[in-house]
Design a protein around this motif. Sequence first.
Motif, PDB file in Angstrom:
ATOM      1  N   THR A  69       0.816  -1.217   0.000  1.00  0.00           N
ATOM      2  CA  THR A  69       0.000   0.000   0.000  1.00  0.00           C
ATOM      3  C   THR A  69       0.849   1.267   0.000  1.00  0.00           C
ATOM      4  N   CYS A  70       1.930   1.275   0.751  1.00  0.00           N
ATOM      5  CA  CYS A  70       2.763   2.482   0.849  1.00  0.00           C
ATOM      6  C   CYS A  70       3.773   2.577  -0.290  1.00  0.00           C
ATOM      7  N   GLN A  71       4.449   1.498  -0.590  1.00  0.00           N
ATOM      8  CA  GLN A  71       5.469   1.545  -1.635  1.00  0.00           C
ATOM      9  C   GLN A  71       4.858   1.778  -3.015  1.00  0.00           C
ATOM     10  N   ILE A  72       3.813   1.036  -3.351  1.00  0.00           N
ATOM     11  CA  ILE A  72       3.160   1.228  -4.656  1.00  0.00           C
ATOM     12  C   ILE A  72       2.444   2.575  -4.680  1.00  0.00           C
ATOM     13  N   GLY A  73       1.752   2.894  -3.586  1.00  0.00           N
ATOM     14  CA  GLY A  73       0.960   4.113  -3.550  1.00  0.00           C
ATOM     15  C   GLY A  73       1.768   5.387  -3.688  1.00  0.00           C
ATOM     16  N   TYR A  74       3.029   5.358  -3.301  1.00  0.00           N
ATOM     17  CA  TYR A  74       3.841   6.571  -3.352  1.00  0.00           C
ATOM     18  C   TYR A  74       5.044   6.418  -4.280  1.00  0.00           C
ATOM     19  N   MET A  75       6.024   5.622  -3.915  1.00  0.00           N
ATOM     20  CA  MET A  75       7.239   5.549  -4.718  1.00  0.00           C
ATOM     21  C   MET A  75       6.988   5.052  -6.140  1.00  0.00           C
ATOM     22  N   TRP A  76       6.173   4.017  -6.302  1.00  0.00           N
ATOM     23  CA  TRP A  76       5.900   3.518  -7.651  1.00  0.00           C
ATOM     24  C   TRP A  76       5.152   4.560  -8.477  1.00  0.00           C
ATOM     25  N   MET A  77       4.158   5.193  -7.867  1.00  0.00           N
ATOM     26  CA  MET A  77       3.398   6.203  -8.593  1.00  0.00           C
ATOM     27  C   MET A  77       4.256   7.437  -8.883  1.00  0.00           C
ATOM     28  N   PHE A  78       5.177   7.757  -7.986  1.00  0.00           N
ATOM     29  CA  PHE A  78       6.095   8.865  -8.256  1.00  0.00           C
ATOM     30  C   PHE A  78       7.002   8.546  -9.446  1.00  0.00           C
ATOM     31  N   CYS A  79       7.328   7.283  -9.617  1.00  0.00           N
ATOM     32  CA  CYS A  79       8.121   6.881 -10.790  1.00  0.00           C
ATOM     33  C   CYS A  79       7.393   7.258 -12.081  1.00  0.00           C
ATOM     34  N   LEU A  80       6.070   7.064 -12.112  1.00  0.00           N
ATOM     35  CA  LEU A  80       5.294   7.421 -13.298  1.00  0.00           C
ATOM     36  C   LEU A  80       5.383   8.916 -13.568  1.00  0.00           C
ATOM     37  N   SER A  81       5.265   9.732 -12.523  1.00  0.00           N
ATOM     38  CA  SER A  81       5.324  11.186 -12.716  1.00  0.00           C
ATOM     39  C   SER A  81       6.724  11.653 -13.108  1.00  0.00           C
ATOM     40  N   LEU A  82       7.754  11.012 -12.543  1.00  0.00           N
ATOM     41  CA  LEU A  82       9.122  11.363 -12.930  1.00  0.00           C
ATOM     42  C   LEU A  82       9.377  11.003 -14.392  1.00  0.00           C
ATOM     43  N   ALA A  83       8.883   9.842 -14.819  1.00  0.00           N
ATOM     44  CA  ALA A  83       9.017   9.455 -16.226  1.00  0.00           C
ATOM     45  C   ALA A  83       8.252  10.433 -17.112  1.00  0.00           C
ATOM     46  N   PHE A  84       7.095  10.881 -16.640  1.00  0.00           N
ATOM     47  CA  PHE A  84       6.320  11.883 -17.373  1.00  0.00           C
ATOM     48  C   PHE A  84       7.144  13.155 -17.570  1.00  0.00           C
ATOM     49  N   LEU A 102      -2.291   7.900 -16.976  1.00  0.00           N
ATOM     50  CA  LEU A 102      -1.966   6.977 -15.884  1.00  0.00           C
ATOM     51  C   LEU A 102      -1.048   7.631 -14.857  1.00  0.00           C
ATOM     52  N   ALA A 103      -0.081   8.422 -15.341  1.00  0.00           N
ATOM     53  CA  ALA A 103       0.848   9.095 -14.428  1.00  0.00           C
ATOM     54  C   ALA A 103       0.105  10.100 -13.545  1.00  0.00           C
ATOM     55  N   GLY A 104      -0.809  10.879 -14.133  1.00  0.00           N
ATOM     56  CA  GLY A 104      -1.580  11.832 -13.351  1.00  0.00           C
ATOM     57  C   GLY A 104      -2.545  11.160 -12.395  1.00  0.00           C
ATOM     58  N   TRP A 105      -2.969   9.939 -12.749  1.00  0.00           N
ATOM     59  CA  TRP A 105      -3.903   9.164 -11.942  1.00  0.00           C
ATOM     60  C   TRP A 105      -3.188   8.421 -10.812  1.00  0.00           C
ATOM     61  N   GLY A 106      -1.894   8.626 -10.692  1.00  0.00           N
ATOM     62  CA  GLY A 106      -1.104   7.840  -9.743  1.00  0.00           C
ATOM     63  C   GLY A 106      -1.209   8.280  -8.297  1.00  0.00           C
ATOM     64  N   GLN A 107      -0.839   9.533  -7.998  1.00  0.00           N
ATOM     65  CA  GLN A 107      -0.780   9.983  -6.606  1.00  0.00           C
ATOM     66  C   GLN A 107      -0.974  11.494  -6.562  1.00  0.00           C
ATOM     67  N   GLU A 108      -2.086  11.927  -5.972  1.00  0.00           N
ATOM     68  CA  GLU A 108      -2.432  13.344  -5.961  1.00  0.00           C
ATOM     69  C   GLU A 108      -1.507  14.178  -5.086  1.00  0.00           C
ATOM     70  N   ALA A 109      -0.740  13.541  -4.191  1.00  0.00           N
ATOM     71  CA  ALA A 109       0.203  14.283  -3.360  1.00  0.00           C
ATOM     72  C   ALA A 109       1.285  14.952  -4.194  1.00  0.00           C
ATOM     73  N   LEU A 110       1.448  14.498  -5.428  1.00  0.00           N
ATOM     74  CA  LEU A 110       2.398  15.104  -6.355  1.00  0.00           C
ATOM     75  C   LEU A 110       1.693  15.721  -7.560  1.00  0.00           C
TER      76      LEU A 110
END
Length: 423
Positions: A138-153, A175-183
Motif C-alpha cells: 500500500t505504501c510503496q506502490i501508492g507513493y514511490m511507484w506512482m512517483f516513478c510514473l510522474s518522474l518518467a512523465f 496513468l501518471a496523473g492518476w497515480g498519486q495526488e500528493a504530487l
Amino acid sequence: MKSRAAYTSLALAILFALTVGLFTWTAPWVGDDIEYAYIASPDQLDMSDAPVSSVADVLISQRRHYFNVNGRSVAHTLVQLFCGLWGRVPFTLCNALATALFLLLILRTAGGSLHRPRQMYAALLLTALTFSTYYTPTCQIGYMWMFCLSLAFLCLFRSPVAAKWRLLLFLFSLLAGWGQEALSTGLCAALAIHLYKTGRTPDWQQRIMAAGYALGTLLITLSPGTLGRAATTDIPFTESLASFIMGLRTTYIATAYAILLVASRRATWNELRTTAPLVFDAAATLLAFNFLIGVGGQRQLFGIELLSILLILRWALRFGAPRRTAGIALTALTFVVTLLYLRRADFLRQTHLSYERTMTLCRKAPDGATVLHTFPGGDTRWPGDQFLGTMEKLVHTETGKTIHIRPADEYTKENEDTPTDKE
C-alpha cells in the motif's frame, strides 16, 4: 574512466535497492495490506470478507473502491494484485527494482549523470532520508511507484517524440496523473503556468501530455470516494500545523541551500526558480495547498519532499556550493541516514518476530481463544492496536477460527485494574 564511474553509480542504486528489498521481505503485511486482499464492499469504506481470487475480483473491487473510498485506481489495482493474488516474493523483487528505477529517474529528471557518482550518492542519501514509510504494497506502490510514473512523465515532457506515439503518450500521461495526488496536483498547476507562458508557440506534444496528466489527476481528486471522504474529514488547525512542520525534512534542506546560494551570491531568487520552473512552481503550489487543506500525516507531504530533492540536485548542478560546505553536508547526511537505517532495520526485525509469534499462536489456539500480542521493545505501534483486527480477519480466513488478539500490556493493565472478590 567514465564507464567505471557509471558502474559505481549503478552499484550505489543496486545497493540501496537490495537494502529496501531486505526491508520489504522483513516487513509484515498488516492493516490495509491485509484488507486489500479482500474485495471492496459495495456501499461502504470497509472491505468485505470475500477474499480476492481472480483479476475479475480486483476489477470489481476497484470499481466499488472508486465510488466509496478514493480515486487511486492505478495504485490500488496493483496493490490488490500483489496482496490478493501474487504475494510477497514477487512484490519484494518488484519493489527492489522499483527502488533502483526511482533513484535513476530522480537523477535523470534533475539533469544528473551516471558518470558522476557523487550526484547519485546525494540522490540516494536524500531519498533515504525523506521517504520513511512502511515497506509494504500500500505504501510503496501508492507513493514511490506512482512517483516513478510522474518522474518518467517529466522526462518525456521535454523530450521530442514522433507524432505517431502521441496517443500512447496521452494514455501514459493519464496513468501518471492518476497515480498519486500528493504530487500530481502541484504538477498540474505548474504545467498550466508553463503552457500559459508558451501559449504563442505551442508545443503540441506538451499540450497533449499535460491534458492527459490533468485528466488523470481529476480522476483521483473528483472521484466520488475522494469527495465523500474529504467532506467528512476535519483536521484541527493545531494538529495540521504540527503535522506540516514535523512532516517535512528535505524541504528544510532545500530552503537552507537556497538561502546559502543567494547569500553567497551564487544565484538570485529568480534564477533559483528559472533553473527548474516546473519543479519550483509545483513545490510552491503544494506547500500552499497542503497548508490550506490541512495535513493529516507525513505521507501527504511526500510530493513536496520529492520536488525538494529535485531542486537540490538541479541547483547543485547549476550553481554548485563551497567545496567544504558540500563535504560537510554529505558527511552529515551519511551519518544521519546510516543511523536511521540501522534503527529501522532493528525495528523491522523486532516487528517481524512479534508478528510471526502472534500469528503462530493464533493458528495453534482453539476457536474463541484470546491471544496476547507482545513486542520485544515494549512498543505495540506496528503491528499494534490499530492493526490487530485485520490480523484476526486473516486468521479467520486461513483457519476458520475466531481469535481475539489483544496487546499484552493493555490486557495486563486491565486485569490489574479489575477488582477481585476476597473470600
